[in-house]
Motif scaffolding. Sequence first.
Motif, PDB file in Angstrom:
ATOM      1  N   LEU A   1     -71.129  71.728 122.374  1.00 25.36           N
ATOM      2  CA  LEU A   1     -72.315  72.406 122.899  1.00 25.36           C
ATOM      3  C   LEU A   1     -72.332  72.363 124.419  1.00 25.36           C
ATOM      4  O   LEU A   1     -72.575  73.390 125.080  1.00 25.36           O
ATOM      5  CB  LEU A   1     -73.575  71.753 122.330  1.00 25.36           C
ATOM      6  CG  LEU A   1     -74.911  72.335 122.818  1.00 25.36           C
ATOM      7  CD1 LEU A   1     -75.027  73.810 122.437  1.00 25.36           C
ATOM      8  CD2 LEU A   1     -76.078  71.537 122.248  1.00 25.36           C
ATOM      9  N   PHE A   2     -72.097  71.195 124.999  1.00 24.85           N
ATOM     10  CA  PHE A   2     -72.132  71.076 126.454  1.00 24.85           C
ATOM     11  C   PHE A   2     -71.103  72.005 127.110  1.00 24.85           C
ATOM     12  O   PHE A   2     -71.405  72.711 128.070  1.00 24.85           O
ATOM     13  CB  PHE A   2     -71.866  69.632 126.885  1.00 24.85           C
ATOM     14  CG  PHE A   2     -72.935  68.645 126.488  1.00 24.85           C
ATOM     15  CD1 PHE A   2     -74.194  69.059 126.076  1.00 24.85           C
ATOM     16  CD2 PHE A   2     -72.685  67.271 126.524  1.00 24.85           C
ATOM     17  CE1 PHE A   2     -75.181  68.150 125.715  1.00 24.85           C
ATOM     18  CE2 PHE A   2     -73.659  66.356 126.168  1.00 24.85           C
ATOM     19  CZ  PHE A   2     -74.902  66.794 125.756  1.00 24.85           C
ATOM     20  N   ARG A   3     -69.889  71.998 126.587  1.00 27.99           N
ATOM     21  CA  ARG A   3     -68.844  72.818 127.204  1.00 27.99           C
ATOM     22  C   ARG A   3     -69.100  74.303 126.989  1.00 27.99           C
ATOM     23  O   ARG A   3     -68.807  75.125 127.879  1.00 27.99           O
ATOM     24  CB  ARG A   3     -67.480  72.404 126.640  1.00 27.99           C
ATOM     25  CG  ARG A   3     -67.044  71.060 127.231  1.00 27.99           C
ATOM     26  CD  ARG A   3     -65.781  70.543 126.591  1.00 27.99           C
ATOM     27  NE  ARG A   3     -65.303  69.351 127.291  1.00 27.99           N
ATOM     28  CZ  ARG A   3     -64.585  68.400 126.741  1.00 27.99           C
ATOM     29  NH1 ARG A   3     -64.239  68.476 125.474  1.00 27.99           N
ATOM     30  NH2 ARG A   3     -64.193  67.359 127.447  1.00 27.99           N
ATOM     31  N   ASP A   4     -69.647  74.643 125.844  1.00 24.62           N
ATOM     32  CA  ASP A   4     -69.975  76.048 125.591  1.00 24.62           C
ATOM     33  C   ASP A   4     -71.018  76.534 126.595  1.00 24.62           C
ATOM     34  O   ASP A   4     -70.905  77.643 127.146  1.00 24.62           O
ATOM     35  CB  ASP A   4     -70.499  76.210 124.161  1.00 24.62           C
ATOM     36  CG  ASP A   4     -70.628  77.656 123.753  1.00 24.62           C
ATOM     37  OD1 ASP A   4     -69.660  78.425 123.954  1.00 24.62           O
ATOM     38  OD2 ASP A   4     -71.691  78.040 123.252  1.00 24.62           O
ATOM     39  N   ILE A   5     -72.019  75.718 126.877  1.00 25.84           N
ATOM     40  CA  ILE A   5     -73.050  76.093 127.855  1.00 25.84           C
ATOM     41  C   ILE A   5     -72.453  76.223 129.250  1.00 25.84           C
ATOM     42  O   ILE A   5     -72.718  77.203 129.966  1.00 25.84           O
ATOM     43  CB  ILE A   5     -74.186  75.047 127.833  1.00 25.84           C
ATOM     44  CG1 ILE A   5     -74.993  75.153 126.523  1.00 25.84           C
ATOM     45  CG2 ILE A   5     -75.119  75.214 129.043  1.00 25.84           C
ATOM     46  CD1 ILE A   5     -75.955  74.015 126.315  1.00 25.84           C
ATOM     47  N   LEU A   6     -71.643  75.252 129.630  1.00 31.17           N
ATOM     48  CA  LEU A   6     -71.088  75.246 130.994  1.00 31.17           C
ATOM     49  C   LEU A   6     -70.071  76.369 131.215  1.00 31.17           C
ATOM     50  O   LEU A   6     -69.866  76.827 132.334  1.00 31.17           O
ATOM     51  CB  LEU A   6     -70.448  73.895 131.295  1.00 31.17           C
ATOM     52  CG  LEU A   6     -71.426  72.719 131.352  1.00 31.17           C
ATOM     53  CD1 LEU A   6     -70.696  71.398 131.492  1.00 31.17           C
ATOM     54  CD2 LEU A   6     -72.433  72.906 132.490  1.00 31.17           C
ATOM     55  N   GLN A   7     -69.456  76.817 130.118  1.00 33.69           N
ATOM     56  CA  GLN A   7     -68.503  77.914 130.230  1.00 33.69           C
ATOM     57  C   GLN A   7     -69.152  79.266 129.997  1.00 33.69           C
ATOM     58  O   GLN A   7     -68.462  80.293 129.899  1.00 33.69           O
ATOM     59  CB  GLN A   7     -67.346  77.680 129.244  1.00 33.69           C
ATOM     60  CG  GLN A   7     -66.481  76.473 129.612  1.00 33.69           C
ATOM     61  CD  GLN A   7     -65.545  76.052 128.493  1.00 33.69           C
ATOM     62  OE1 GLN A   7     -65.503  76.671 127.430  1.00 33.69           O
ATOM     63  NE2 GLN A   7     -64.794  74.991 128.721  1.00 33.69           N
ATOM     64  N   GLY A   8     -70.483  79.262 129.890  1.00 34.12           N
ATOM     65  CA  GLY A   8     -71.210  80.532 129.768  1.00 34.12           C
ATOM     66  C   GLY A   8     -71.168  81.139 128.391  1.00 34.12           C
ATOM     67  O   GLY A   8     -71.412  82.340 128.213  1.00 34.12           O
ATOM     68  N   GLY A   9     -70.902  80.299 127.373  1.00 31.20           N
ATOM     69  CA  GLY A   9     -70.812  80.800 126.005  1.00 31.20           C
ATOM     70  C   GLY A   9     -72.169  81.060 125.395  1.00 31.20           C
ATOM     71  O   GLY A   9     -73.206  80.757 125.925  1.00 31.20           O
TER      72      GLY A   9
END
Length: 409
Positions: free
Chosen positions: A401-409
Amino acid sequence: MTGAALRHPPIPLVDGPFVRILTFSTLFPHAGHPVHGIFVAERLRHLVATGEIESRVVAPIPWFPITHPRLNPFVQFGTRAPAREAIHGIEVLHPRYFLPPKIGMTSAPLLLAAGAFATLRRLIANGFDFDLIDAHYFYPDGIAAWLLGRQLGKPVVITARGSDLNQIPAHFLPGWMIRRVAERADGLITVSAALKRVLIGMDIPDERVTVLRNGVDLERFSPVEREAARAALGWRGPTLLSVGHLIERKGHDRIIRALPELPGVHLAIAGSGALQETLRALAWELGVADRVQLLGEIPQGQLRRYYSAADALVLASSREGWANVLLEAMACGTRVAATRVWGAPEVVTAPEAGVLIEGLEPAAIAMSVRDLLARAADPEATRRHAETFSWEATTRGQLHLFRDILQGG
């Protein structure tokens, strides 16, 4: 707990960039109250142990010039919190924020954000320019975190944990704020599917809410030899255990009221709180005082002896987002009887786990306890059930979830 080292070596779980998070919650242990919000600290401990996350914790403490516990017991607890400490090797900061008793509920998010803002700015200036804010408990913590995120240009993830969604939204202004922020937060997590349904009922799209249940520490909560534990505690005869703060919603009084229908059965209650003398008086009134033992607050490191010694853990709560005590008891090989509320049916899913109590009435509690005690126990099977609730899936879900948010997913 303070200053304890991480138990596990870094284990890569998800490929992706290293993430720096600011964990924000008033629910976090401190030296003066080491079990307060321990479930938040445990989730963070396992997340940091992957080696893929770095975190600082800002856990604000309410402050008011008058600290009489009748005015605000949480302020009284906070007077024992240091300004800075290390928990599980993670730096934890405790800025104070002004919280007037009785009238502080609707203003709490603004006061909390105002009290923490300088601390967050100072962290950034000193080199910890975190990627996102990971907030726990929706109100006031999540609202304050969203305000801080807006000011600092940081995405915000909010985890709902229980009464923040199953009770507080009934109040008009807090409920309105929860709905507005739920629509705007970058990520939403609930610790049970039941709490997710509350957000969906607020017209939050299903796909915006991630269910990441609490796990159980299978090292800390493991069986000890039952007869030796019972002998050390002086327990004889069938003994039930109830664990939790001595507050109304935990339902300790409901279990005491069930004891007249459970002749020969004893009850030990582990926890502290305002209702201690009320519970003691109730036991005398019902003629069961000789079968009720108020243990006070038991340190986490000692609980497994009590869980292992008990014939069953009974949880008679009226509301629970996700009751960690159920998993802790089962990890020690002890079955549970839990009221069918909120997240409990997601934990008690098999006979070896225990039974669900169909109602809050003493008769319903007594019937479920009799049913459970009449069945042969298999501690190893109960432990195996608890082992399916490790922290790994939750940790993996957070990283995704964190990486998806930070990558604009």
